[in-house]
Write an enzyme that holds these catalytic residues in place. Sequence first.
Site, PDB file in Angstrom:
ATOM      1  N   ASP A  67       0.817  -1.220   0.000  1.00 17.33           N
ATOM      2  CA  ASP A  67       0.000   0.000   0.000  1.00 17.33           C
ATOM      3  C   ASP A  67       0.847   1.264   0.000  1.00 17.33           C
ATOM      4  OD1 ASP A  67       0.961  -0.403   2.564  1.00 17.33           O
ATOM      5  OD2 ASP A  67      -0.985  -0.797   3.450  1.00 17.33           O
ATOM      6  N   ASN A 136      -7.495  -3.140  14.460  1.00 13.88           N
ATOM      7  CA  ASN A 136      -8.878  -3.471  14.085  1.00 13.88           C
ATOM      8  C   ASN A 136      -8.937  -4.668  13.133  1.00 13.88           C
ATOM      9  OD1 ASN A 136      -7.907  -2.440  11.714  1.00 13.88           O
ATOM     10  ND2 ASN A 136      -9.305  -0.694  11.605  1.00 13.88           N
ATOM     11  N   HIS A 138      -7.159  -5.043  10.360  1.00  7.77           N
ATOM     12  CA  HIS A 138      -6.933  -4.775   8.931  1.00  7.77           C
ATOM     13  C   HIS A 138      -5.637  -5.410   8.435  1.00  7.77           C
ATOM     14  CE1 HIS A 138      -4.691  -0.668   9.628  1.00  7.77           C
ATOM     15  NE2 HIS A 138      -3.850  -1.661   9.634  1.00  7.77           N
ATOM     16  N   GLU A 143      -9.715  -2.158   5.533  1.00  4.43           N
ATOM     17  CA  GLU A 143     -10.326  -1.877   6.831  1.00  4.43           C
ATOM     18  C   GLU A 143     -11.589  -2.718   7.021  1.00  4.43           C
ATOM     19  OE1 GLU A 143      -8.743  -0.013   8.815  1.00  4.43           O
ATOM     20  OE2 GLU A 143      -7.873   1.728   7.833  1.00  4.43           O
TER      21      GLU A 143
END
Length: 254
Positions: A67, A136, A138, A143
């Site tokens: 990313d 979380n 991810h 996400e």
Amino acid sequence: MRIYVTKDYAEMSRKAANIISAQIIIKPDSILGLATGSTPIGTYDQLVNWYEKGDLDFSEVVTVNLDEYRGLGPESPQSYVYYMRHYLFDRVNIKPENTHLPNGLNENAEEACNDYNELLNKLGEQDLQILGIGRNGHIGFNEPDEIFDQDVHCVSLTNSTIEANKRFFEAGEEVPKYAYTMGIRSILRARKILMMASGEDKADAVKKAFFGPVTPLVPASILQLHDDVILVTDQAAYSKCANSTHTRHTAYIL
Ligand code: PGA
């Protein structure tokens, strides 16, 4: 899935570096999928160390990163291209033309994502994909969501990720709100996946991802469906899994 539980961050980094190094030795022209963040820094340091000792050769290695922030380029110390050069690329004999990240400087999201998708398709699947995990759950910048996004796409980062990333930015500096990321299909097509996790603040995410239901609300949980995943975690990140069992996992406590 094989799970290696190490004593601490240093041991986790060494174990992960061992696996990456084995991959490069067995297949010198491996395509490595790389990750950024604080987790792999120790692993990259270890790889550089083995390179300096003459034990590793990156001359044929090809890399594709997960990313990049939209709006940031190599000049920005917070960009992932800067990170990769700083922690790995500039310190080993990898050819710059063999290293690839989404182009954060292309603000045209559709074009930037299409270009990176095309590149991934042209290169072929990653031999080994390295992943960290977000608090979380991810992976990359995928996400929690209602669906699993498939290919490279532009994401609007969640508040929790923006908060977590603030530590890398100067006070008052704006944390980007968008990023380009490999999607779940781009990640899962790797032949082998190595996830690293360290620290107590990852314990919930690790438990949900590897011992909970497979759901896009915990993106890393999709890894349960891949045939060749290795999780290298320190005790702190594994602390909530100690009493959990899963028919497809074998855990080795180191
Ligand atoms: P971290 O991030 O390594 O900085 O904890 C991991 C991730 O968010 O994927």
